[in-house]
Design a protein around this motif. Structure first.
Motif, short mmCIF file in Angstrom:
data_model
loop_
_atom_site.label_atom_id
_atom_site.label_comp_id
_atom_site.label_asym_id
_atom_site.label_seq_id
_atom_site.Cartn_x
_atom_site.Cartn_y
_atom_site.Cartn_z
N UNK A 68 -4.29 17.70 -2.05
CA UNK A 68 -4.07 16.27 -2.19
C UNK A 68 -2.60 15.91 -1.97
N UNK A 69 -1.69 16.68 -2.56
CA UNK A 69 -0.27 16.39 -2.40
C UNK A 69 0.19 16.59 -0.96
N UNK A 70 -0.35 17.59 -0.27
CA UNK A 70 0.01 17.80 1.13
C UNK A 70 -0.53 16.68 2.01
N UNK A 71 -1.74 16.21 1.72
CA UNK A 71 -2.27 15.07 2.47
C UNK A 71 -1.44 13.82 2.26
N UNK A 72 -0.91 13.66 1.05
CA UNK A 72 -0.06 12.50 0.77
C UNK A 72 1.22 12.55 1.61
N UNK A 73 1.80 13.73 1.77
CA UNK A 73 3.01 13.83 2.59
C UNK A 73 2.71 13.46 4.03
N UNK A 74 1.61 13.98 4.58
CA UNK A 74 1.23 13.65 5.95
C UNK A 74 0.93 12.16 6.09
N UNK A 75 0.20 11.61 5.12
CA UNK A 75 -0.14 10.20 5.18
C UNK A 75 1.10 9.32 5.07
N UNK A 76 2.07 9.74 4.27
CA UNK A 76 3.30 8.96 4.13
C UNK A 76 4.08 8.92 5.44
N UNK A 77 4.16 10.05 6.13
CA UNK A 77 4.84 10.08 7.42
C UNK A 77 4.15 9.17 8.44
N UNK A 78 2.83 9.27 8.51
CA UNK A 78 2.09 8.43 9.45
C UNK A 78 2.18 6.95 9.07
N UNK A 79 2.16 6.68 7.75
CA UNK A 79 2.25 5.29 7.31
C UNK A 79 3.58 4.65 7.64
N UNK A 80 4.67 5.42 7.48
CA UNK A 80 5.99 4.87 7.82
C UNK A 80 6.11 4.66 9.33
N UNK A 81 5.60 5.61 10.11
CA UNK A 81 5.67 5.46 11.57
C UNK A 81 4.80 4.30 12.04
N UNK A 102 0.82 -1.21 0.00
CA UNK A 102 0.00 0.00 0.00
C UNK A 102 0.85 1.26 0.00
N UNK A 103 1.94 1.27 0.78
CA UNK A 103 2.81 2.44 0.81
C UNK A 103 3.50 2.65 -0.54
N UNK A 104 3.95 1.57 -1.17
CA UNK A 104 4.62 1.70 -2.46
C UNK A 104 3.67 2.25 -3.51
N UNK A 105 2.44 1.72 -3.57
CA UNK A 105 1.48 2.20 -4.55
C UNK A 105 1.10 3.66 -4.28
N UNK A 106 0.94 4.00 -3.00
CA UNK A 106 0.58 5.38 -2.66
C UNK A 106 1.70 6.35 -3.01
N UNK A 107 2.95 5.96 -2.78
CA UNK A 107 4.07 6.83 -3.13
C UNK A 107 4.15 7.02 -4.65
N UNK A 108 3.92 5.95 -5.39
CA UNK A 108 3.89 6.07 -6.85
C UNK A 108 2.78 7.03 -7.30
N UNK A 109 1.61 6.93 -6.67
CA UNK A 109 0.52 7.85 -6.99
C UNK A 109 0.85 9.28 -6.64
N UNK A 110 1.55 9.47 -5.51
CA UNK A 110 1.94 10.82 -5.10
C UNK A 110 2.93 11.43 -6.09
#
Length: 220
Positions: free
Chosen positions: A87-100, A10-18
């Motif tokens: 959308x791009x800002x939400x992706x950055x926040x979601x990526x940080x929370x997802x990694x943590x 899920x993280x890999x696909x989301x990062x590709x989408x971002x």
């Protein structure tokens, strides 16, 4: 238990989408000149995006210019700007929370796994919201282009076609939605918050069961 493989996928696909979404936001390829009738000069192609427009010639020269005034732009373009940036800002926040919150990381030290699960699920929801926020301006712009293209009242030089950035934007939205859904499902603990069955609890703690029976007899 949470699934590490689903979380990572899920993280890999989301990062590709971002990444694709960032390219779409910056690219001036949302609208392209439509070659209908004989009124257009085919030696020049106009590209229009959220931040600039470009003029491409058959000689290979490309001239780009940013929009002079933001307030002078159509309301749809202003809304598209806001939604894509959000959308791009939400992706950055979601990526940080997802990694943590990922099970395979140790950013929180020896924190409770339930806290990491909540962060992972929240990151998945944010990715889904970001995908929807990115999908709205892409789909609305495509609808407006198609509507004006088939409108006989719109002059031929003003007609536009779907640019390649819109197709990439649809792909980015799908990646964000799919990645967020996989991250949310992978972070969900199956049966983690449910109470044990009554029979199992009685076997594990026979003293408590005896107390319950004694209380029942006293009431009788």
């Amino acid at each position: 238990m949470a699934s590490t493989s689903l979380q990572l996928l899920g993280l890999v696909l989301a990062v590709m989408g971002w990444v694709c979404g960032a390219l779409v936001c910056a690219a001036p390829l949302w609208r392209v000149s439509a070659f209908v009738g004989g009124e257009l000069v085919i030696a020049q192609v106009t590209w229009e995006g959220l931040w600039m427009n470009c003029l491409s010639q058959t000689t290979g020269q490309i001239q780009c210019k940013t929009y002079d005034s933001t307030l002078a732009l159509p309301k749809s373009t202003q809304a598209a700007r806001g939604l894509t940036v959000l959308s791009l800002m939400l992706c950055i926040l979601a990526l940080l929370l997802g990694v943590i919150g990922a099970k395979c990381t140790h950013c929180m030290g020896n924190a409770n796994q339930s806290d990491k699960t909540r962060l992972g699920r929240l990151a998945g929801v944010l990715f889904i919201v970001a995908g929807l926020a990115f999908l709205i301006p892409i789909s609305w712009t495509a609808y407006a282009i198609i509507r004006d293209f088939y409108d006989p009242n719109v002059a031929a030089p003003l007609k536009r076609e779907l640019g390649p950035a819109l197709y990439l934007g649809w792909g980015a939205s799908v990646l964000l939605l799919l990645g967020g859904a996989l991250l949310h499902v992978g972070s969900t603990t199956v049966g983690g918050g449910t109470l044990p069955p009554i029979g199992k609890a009685a076997k594990d703690n026979p003293g408590a069961a005896g107390e319950v029976k004694t209380q029942e007899k006293s009431f009788v």
